[in-house]
Design an enzyme around this catalytic site. Sequence first.
Site, short mmCIF file in Angstrom:
data_model
loop_
_atom_site.label_atom_id
_atom_site.label_comp_id
_atom_site.label_asym_id
_atom_site.label_seq_id
_atom_site.Cartn_x
_atom_site.Cartn_y
_atom_site.Cartn_z
N ASP A 1 -6.03 2.03 -3.09
CA ASP A 1 -7.25 1.92 -2.29
C ASP A 1 -7.54 3.18 -1.48
O ASP A 1 -8.52 3.24 -0.74
CB ASP A 1 -7.23 0.68 -1.39
CG ASP A 1 -6.17 0.71 -0.31
OD1 ASP A 1 -5.36 1.67 -0.28
OD2 ASP A 1 -6.13 -0.22 0.52
N SER B 1 0.82 -1.22 0.00
CA SER B 1 0.00 0.00 0.00
C SER B 1 0.85 1.26 0.00
O SER B 1 1.63 1.49 -0.92
CB SER B 1 -0.96 -0.04 1.19
OG SER B 1 -1.93 0.96 1.12
N ASP C 1 -2.78 6.20 -3.47
CA ASP C 1 -1.62 5.61 -2.80
C ASP C 1 -1.09 4.46 -3.64
O ASP C 1 -1.56 4.21 -4.75
CB ASP C 1 -1.97 5.16 -1.37
CG ASP C 1 -2.94 3.99 -1.34
OD1 ASP C 1 -3.65 3.78 -2.34
OD2 ASP C 1 -2.99 3.29 -0.31
N ASP D 1 -1.25 1.24 -3.80
CA ASP D 1 -2.08 0.16 -4.34
C ASP D 1 -3.47 0.62 -4.74
O ASP D 1 -4.33 -0.19 -5.08
CB ASP D 1 -2.18 -1.01 -3.34
CG ASP D 1 -3.01 -0.67 -2.11
OD1 ASP D 1 -3.07 0.52 -1.75
OD2 ASP D 1 -3.57 -1.60 -1.50
#
Length: 450
Positions: A246, A102, A242, A244
């Site tokens: 999400d 992430s 961000d 990843d």
Amino acid sequence: MVKYFGTDGVRGIANKELTPELAFKLGRYGGYVLAHNEGADRPKVLVGRDTRVSGEMLESALISGLASIGAEVMRLGVISTPGVAYLTREMGAELGVMISASHNPVADNGIKFFGADGFKLSDAQEEEIETLLDQDNPDLPRPVGTDIVHFSDYFEGAQKYLSYLKSTIDVNLEGLKITLDGANGSTSALAPFLFGDLEADTETIGCSPDGYNINDNCGSTHPELLAEKVLETESDFGLAFDGDGDRLIAVDEKGNIIDGDQIMFVIGQEMHKNQELNNDMIVSTVMSNLGFYKALENEGIKSNKTKVGDRYVVEEMRKGNYNLGGEQSGHIVMMDYNTTGDGLLTGVQLAAVIKMSGKPLSELAAQMKKYPQSLINVKVTDKHHVEDNEDVKKVMDEVETEMNGEGRILVRPSGTEPLVRVMVEASTDEDAQRFAQRIADEVQSKMGLE
């Protein structure tokens, strides 16, 4: 039993803590647990990753583990975490796996699982996998010969996901100029394609991943560069994702950073107006700003607080059949469309509200007055007993009395580090900092490291 899973899958320094050997076992045991739970002899598994240099190494090991249990694996390549969640559900897979840490630095990586319903695994399922990890070579099926399944590439899955996101709004974005920051991560190619396809005029930063620059002074945890770019290009607003994909943090046309609370308020207000907000409720965490709750109250919208962590937000949303929730950090869940925080989805929905309202983002967000906030982290010997410390509670009570209802205190242990986090919101910056420091000093005095 060793605890491998945190609040967002298994994470660690790639090739040191999260090794290829561990990735193989996670694939093998995770594949077995999910196949067993779904009653599938040959489970279909989708695997995606972000742009970290360690991703391909871990992907190879993970897929080998999955194949060793008889899984049919489809590689999605670089895609966002919510893209994996959506495609797992849409394509009838038994399991989805995302390789990402992430918003963490490039040295870290992680592995998170999604069940057939697109939701993250339950605690019981994670514990079942951890039990197998603790055993020395547990006796699990090993297909041989023609029972071993080919794995395949399904890179067009990303396009399927983007087409779905595009279908969630009824307007195009022609006439809007949007600056996008992909954090040099999963959305670096996805975001420009999606918003360009919706006919927005786009500028980009943080969309040139090289395997090493993910989240490096860019993305939702570093929106300052995006703010500069929005002003420089005279964009209508900016969107920062961000690593990843999400999370989403926005920037208005004046260069002001618009956090998850404000984004939820703007979208939630529109949903409420259109009678689309289930039970007139938005789910947030205890970290949401006091101004968020006051703004919701003014609009006749109810709120429900959970512990910090998007998994707790999702749990509460599922329990109450609520369709909007999220965190100040930018994890925003729109349950009508996806089962997890989705930065691209949130960005599309926010852009649609701006387009349909004809108002600038600064005006829409200004209806929520943020209280100044001060956050201090204190290193302690035992973070779990802060809520029982009478001396700390006494100082907190004194501060509460002095604030006279115009502020909020939150003192809690960190979920991942030996820290106590002291957060104070007050009517002025000076008061927020002064009160937070007073409480932090007491925590340090009674519980801090020497």
